[in-house]
Structure formats: structure tokens, C-alpha cells
Scaffold this motif. Structure first.
Motif, short mmCIF file in Angstrom:
data_model
loop_
_atom_site.label_atom_id
_atom_site.label_comp_id
_atom_site.label_asym_id
_atom_site.label_seq_id
_atom_site.Cartn_x
_atom_site.Cartn_y
_atom_site.Cartn_z
N LEU A 141 0.80 -1.22 0.00
CA LEU A 141 0.00 0.00 0.00
C LEU A 141 0.83 1.27 0.00
O LEU A 141 0.32 2.34 -0.31
N ILE A 142 2.09 1.15 0.34
CA ILE A 142 2.93 2.35 0.37
C ILE A 142 3.85 2.37 -0.84
O ILE A 142 4.09 1.36 -1.47
N GLU A 152 -0.53 14.47 4.67
CA GLU A 152 -1.52 14.10 5.69
C GLU A 152 -2.69 13.31 5.11
O GLU A 152 -3.18 12.36 5.74
N GLU A 153 -3.13 13.66 3.91
CA GLU A 153 -4.27 12.96 3.30
C GLU A 153 -3.92 11.50 3.02
O GLU A 153 -4.68 10.59 3.36
N LYS A 154 -2.75 11.26 2.44
CA LYS A 154 -2.31 9.89 2.17
C LYS A 154 -2.11 9.11 3.46
O LYS A 154 -2.43 7.93 3.55
N LEU A 189 -3.75 4.93 7.23
CA LEU A 189 -4.13 4.58 8.60
C LEU A 189 -5.50 3.90 8.65
O LEU A 189 -5.71 2.98 9.43
N GLU A 190 -6.43 4.34 7.78
CA GLU A 190 -7.75 3.70 7.71
C GLU A 190 -7.64 2.28 7.18
O GLU A 190 -8.31 1.37 7.68
N PRO A 217 -3.12 0.64 13.16
CA PRO A 217 -2.10 0.03 14.01
C PRO A 217 -2.74 -0.96 14.98
O PRO A 217 -3.93 -0.85 15.30
N GLY A 218 -1.97 -1.93 15.41
CA GLY A 218 -2.46 -2.86 16.42
C GLY A 218 -2.65 -2.14 17.73
O GLY A 218 -2.31 -0.97 17.88
N HIS A 219 -3.19 -2.82 18.66
CA HIS A 219 -3.45 -2.21 19.97
C HIS A 219 -2.57 -2.85 21.03
O HIS A 219 -3.01 -3.16 22.12
N GLU A 220 -1.30 -3.06 20.67
CA GLU A 220 -0.37 -3.67 21.60
C GLU A 220 0.07 -2.70 22.68
O GLU A 220 0.56 -3.09 23.72
#
Length: 135
Positions: free
Chosen positions: A84-85, A94-96, A101-102, A106-109
Motif C-alpha cells: 500500500l505504500i 496528511e491525506e495519504k 491509517l484507515e 495500528p495494532g493495539h499492543e
């Protein structure tokens, strides 16, 4: 070593020797790591490697084994993320970044302090990063 008095031939011989020793040290470290990982037979270093270099290789293999035995799993699919990158992404658009991010939240570790050698892996056990800091 005074390199100003060395001939081109001397420098080539020294570089060839240094490359050969580096190759042998790397091979020894790899063999030692694999033997310790699999419980194989002890590895005997080449006689071409001096004691200090063998001790350094042993230390490196020990740290690598500690990192290997201490995996930290993150809830991210690094292969999907890397598709994706783009290499042109700078992280300043910021838009990209919001779209990325959507699509790859990120995980919730939470935050984790890594104070011993570890291997960071993703959900499919792909190695993302190895951290080899020793206390």
C-alpha cells in the motif's frame, strides 16, 4: 600500518585476506547460530580465525539466539502494508497518511519497552525487525 609505503599488489593481497577472514567469520557465526537453534553439534571455528574474533562471533551468535527466542508479535500484516505504500511516500502528506491509517490501522499492543534482544514479527511471523540491544 603505513599505507603510503604499500604497493597496489600489497593492498590487493590485504583486501583479499580481509575478505576471506570476514567470510569465514560470517560462516562460523551462521553455523554456530544454526547449531544452537536446532540443538546440533558444537561448531569448531576455523584455525584462520584468531581468538578475539572467535569470541566476538560467539557473542554475536549468543545475542542472535536470544533475539530469536524472544519474538514479539505485532498485529500488522507487513506484506499488505508494504504493497500500500510507495517508495515516494515521505510521511508528510496528511491525506495519504490518513487513508493508509484507515486501511492498515495500528495494532493495539500499546507501548512496550524492549530491554533485551528480541525479534519483532507480524501476524504471519514475518520478521519486521530485530533488536539486539543487550543490558
Amino acid at each position: 600500518m603505513n599505507t603510503s609505503s604499500m604497493s597496489t599488489c600489497d593492498i590487493k593481497i590485504w583486501r583479499t585476506w580481509a575478505l576471506a577472514i570476514t567470510h569465514e567469520a560470517g560462516a562460523y557465526t551462521e553455523q554456530k547460530f544454526n547449531a544452537e537453534k536446532t540443538g546440533g553439534e558444537p561448531v569448531i571455528p576455523s584455525l584462520n580465525l584468531d581468538t578475539d574474533l572467535v569470541m566476538a562471533c560467539d557473542r554475536l551468535a549468543d545475542v542472535l539466539i536470544k533475539a530469536y527466542k524472544n519474538p514479539i508479535k505485532m498485529q500488522i500484516d507487513i506484506a499488505r502494508y508494504s504493497k500500500l505504500i510507495s517508495p515516494k511516500n515521505t510521511g508528510h502528506n496528511e491525506e495519504k497518511e490518513e487513508k493508509l491509517l484507515e486501511r492498515c490501522p495500528p495494532g493495539h499492543e500499546g507501548t512496550k519497552l524492549v530491554d533485551k534482544p528480541a525479534t519483532i514479527i507480524d501476524v504471519s511471523s514475518t520478521i519486521i525487525h530485530g533488536t539486539f540491544r543487550t543490558p
